[in-house]
Design a protein around this motif. Structure first.
Motif, PDB file in Angstrom:
ATOM      1  N   PHE A 153      67.119  26.780 -51.339  1.00 23.89           N
ATOM      2  CA  PHE A 153      65.707  27.066 -51.599  1.00 23.89           C
ATOM      3  C   PHE A 153      65.373  28.412 -50.964  1.00 23.89           C
ATOM      4  O   PHE A 153      66.238  29.042 -50.341  1.00 23.89           O
ATOM      5  N   ALA A 154      64.141  28.860 -51.126  1.00 25.53           N
ATOM      6  CA  ALA A 154      63.754  30.174 -50.601  1.00 25.53           C
ATOM      7  C   ALA A 154      62.374  30.127 -49.959  1.00 25.53           C
ATOM      8  O   ALA A 154      61.526  29.306 -50.312  1.00 25.53           O
ATOM      9  N   LEU A 155      62.176  31.054 -49.022  1.00 26.41           N
ATOM     10  CA  LEU A 155      60.890  31.287 -48.380  1.00 26.41           C
ATOM     11  C   LEU A 155      60.253  32.497 -49.049  1.00 26.41           C
ATOM     12  O   LEU A 155      60.903  33.526 -49.225  1.00 26.41           O
ATOM     13  N   HIS A 156      58.991  32.360 -49.447  1.00 26.84           N
ATOM     14  CA  HIS A 156      58.252  33.452 -50.089  1.00 26.84           C
ATOM     15  C   HIS A 156      56.995  33.769 -49.291  1.00 26.84           C
ATOM     16  O   HIS A 156      56.463  32.906 -48.590  1.00 26.84           O
ATOM     17  N   GLU A 157      56.526  34.995 -49.438  1.00 26.65           N
ATOM     18  CA  GLU A 157      55.254  35.406 -48.850  1.00 26.65           C
ATOM     19  C   GLU A 157      54.370  35.972 -49.956  1.00 26.65           C
ATOM     20  O   GLU A 157      54.842  36.728 -50.805  1.00 26.65           O
ATOM     21  N   GLN A 158      53.101  35.591 -49.930  1.00 24.56           N
ATOM     22  CA  GLN A 158      52.155  36.121 -50.906  1.00 24.56           C
ATOM     23  C   GLN A 158      51.550  37.412 -50.377  1.00 24.56           C
ATOM     24  O   GLN A 158      51.000  37.447 -49.272  1.00 24.56           O
ATOM     25  N   GLY A 159      51.694  38.471 -51.164  1.00 25.97           N
ATOM     26  CA  GLY A 159      51.150  39.762 -50.765  1.00 25.97           C
ATOM     27  C   GLY A 159      49.663  39.849 -51.007  1.00 25.97           C
ATOM     28  O   GLY A 159      49.078  38.989 -51.679  1.00 25.97           O
ATOM     29  N   PRO A 160      49.012  40.899 -50.506  1.00 26.15           N
ATOM     30  CA  PRO A 160      47.574  41.102 -50.722  1.00 26.15           C
ATOM     31  C   PRO A 160      47.233  41.247 -52.211  1.00 26.15           C
ATOM     32  O   PRO A 160      46.100  41.014 -52.614  1.00 26.15           O
ATOM     33  N   ASP A 161      48.241  41.609 -53.015  1.00 26.59           N
ATOM     34  CA  ASP A 161      48.038  41.745 -54.465  1.00 26.59           C
ATOM     35  C   ASP A 161      48.185  40.410 -55.204  1.00 26.59           C
ATOM     36  O   ASP A 161      48.111  40.355 -56.427  1.00 26.59           O
ATOM     37  N   GLY A 162      48.410  39.326 -54.452  1.00 23.07           N
ATOM     38  CA  GLY A 162      48.549  38.010 -55.061  1.00 23.07           C
ATOM     39  C   GLY A 162      49.954  37.693 -55.543  1.00 23.07           C
ATOM     40  O   GLY A 162      50.213  36.591 -56.016  1.00 23.07           O
ATOM     41  N   VAL A 163      50.886  38.647 -55.430  1.00 22.54           N
ATOM     42  CA  VAL A 163      52.261  38.447 -55.900  1.00 22.54           C
ATOM     43  C   VAL A 163      53.097  37.800 -54.798  1.00 22.54           C
ATOM     44  O   VAL A 163      53.025  38.196 -53.631  1.00 22.54           O
ATOM     45  N   TRP A 164      53.898  36.797 -55.206  1.00 20.69           N
ATOM     46  CA  TRP A 164      54.801  36.120 -54.272  1.00 20.69           C
ATOM     47  C   TRP A 164      56.143  36.846 -54.249  1.00 20.69           C
ATOM     48  O   TRP A 164      56.747  37.073 -55.292  1.00 20.69           O
ATOM     49  N   ARG A 165      56.594  37.199 -53.027  1.00 23.89           N
ATOM     50  CA  ARG A 165      57.869  37.912 -52.860  1.00 23.89           C
ATOM     51  C   ARG A 165      58.794  37.102 -51.958  1.00 23.89           C
ATOM     52  O   ARG A 165      58.352  36.585 -50.917  1.00 23.89           O
ATOM     53  N   LYS A 166      60.069  37.054 -52.362  1.00 25.34           N
ATOM     54  CA  LYS A 166      61.051  36.302 -51.597  1.00 25.34           C
ATOM     55  C   LYS A 166      61.359  37.011 -50.285  1.00 25.34           C
ATOM     56  O   LYS A 166      61.665  38.198 -50.271  1.00 25.34           O
ATOM     57  N   LEU A 167      61.285  36.252 -49.177  1.00 23.96           N
ATOM     58  CA  LEU A 167      61.641  36.780 -47.865  1.00 23.96           C
ATOM     59  C   LEU A 167      63.096  36.462 -47.525  1.00 23.96           C
ATOM     60  O   LEU A 167      63.791  37.272 -46.930  1.00 23.96           O
ATOM     61  N   ARG A 168      63.516  35.237 -47.888  1.00 20.68           N
ATOM     62  CA  ARG A 168      64.852  34.802 -47.505  1.00 20.68           C
ATOM     63  C   ARG A 168      65.269  33.583 -48.317  1.00 20.68           C
ATOM     64  O   ARG A 168      64.446  32.749 -48.641  1.00 20.68           O
ATOM     65  N   GLU A 169      66.569  33.513 -48.619  1.00 19.72           N
ATOM     66  CA  GLU A 169      67.140  32.332 -49.284  1.00 19.72           C
ATOM     67  C   GLU A 169      67.883  31.493 -48.253  1.00 19.72           C
ATOM     68  O   GLU A 169      68.428  32.025 -47.286  1.00 19.72           O
ATOM     69  N   TYR A 170      67.900  30.194 -48.490  1.00 19.67           N
ATOM     70  CA  TYR A 170      68.585  29.243 -47.605  1.00 19.67           C
ATOM     71  C   TYR A 170      69.537  28.408 -48.457  1.00 19.67           C
ATOM     72  O   TYR A 170      69.103  27.770 -49.419  1.00 19.67           O
TER      73      TYR A 170
END
Length: 194
Positions: A153-170
């Motif tokens: 699975f992966a950890l994502h962070e939502q940016g100020p623009d509303g887009v979800w970006r992957k931080l890290r895969e596990y």
């Protein structure tokens, strides 16, 4: 440092992920291109940015205790009228997803939280759009199907623009299931426009 909004999810692999994302956009869901196609393990959750290392360590432990499992999507469902969502159903792997999300949200961990609704693994294909478009999504994706081996699975962070970006895969630490990556029923993994 401030706060960040994170989420944890299982990606729907290619070509299925892009296909469902394009279909979601085609139904008029403006959020489609900002959200990779996924099965949620931790919904959007605000944490202190300084807590991210603890979150990452916790997710490494969760992944280490997991093992790959078969995932299969088939047909559609909806949470309407309770919530304006149409989704593709998880028909195999749901119990594994439930096990994972419980461990991710464990009361002793850094992202312990209650859910607004009982956990129900699914892949959202329409959210908060007009009823006619929701009906279209429900009908047009009713024949969709895809299978793969979930290996993490992966950890994502939502940016100020509303887009979800992957931080890290596990990646899971257990033994591997037989490979089924990218398998889809002919005529079901690709959906023609009506």
């Amino acid at each position: 440092m401030g706060t960040v909004t994170i989420g944890v999810s299982i990606a729907v692999p290619e070509p299925h992920g892009s296909l469902l994302q394009e279909r979601r956009a085609g139904f008029g869901d403006a959020a489609a291109h900002g959200i990779p196609t996924h099965v949620t393990l931790l919904p959007p959750t605000e944490v202190d940015a300084s807590d991210l290392p603890a979150v990452e360590a916790h997710l490494t432990e969760v992944a280490g205790a997991g093992r790959p499992f078969p995932m299969r999507l088939s047909g559609t469902g909806t949470f309407r009228p309770l919530s304006p969502v149409v989704y593709v159903r998880v028909v195999q792997g749901a119990e594994d997803c439930a096990w994972l999300q419980q461990r991710v949200r464990d009361a002793s961990g850094p992202v312990a939280r209650e859910l607004q609704f009982p956990y129900h693994p699914h892949v959202t294909v329409a959210h908060g759009i007009d009823e006619a478009a929701m009906d279209r999504a429900f009908e047009e994706l009713a024949g969709f199907g895809a299978e793969w081996s979930c290996t993490g699975f992966a950890l994502h962070e939502q940016g100020p623009d509303g887009v979800w970006r992957k931080l890290r895969e596990y990646t899971f630490g257990g033994s591997v299931v037989p490979p089924q990556v990218g398998h889809a029923d002919v005529g079901r993994g690709t959906i023609a426009s009506r």
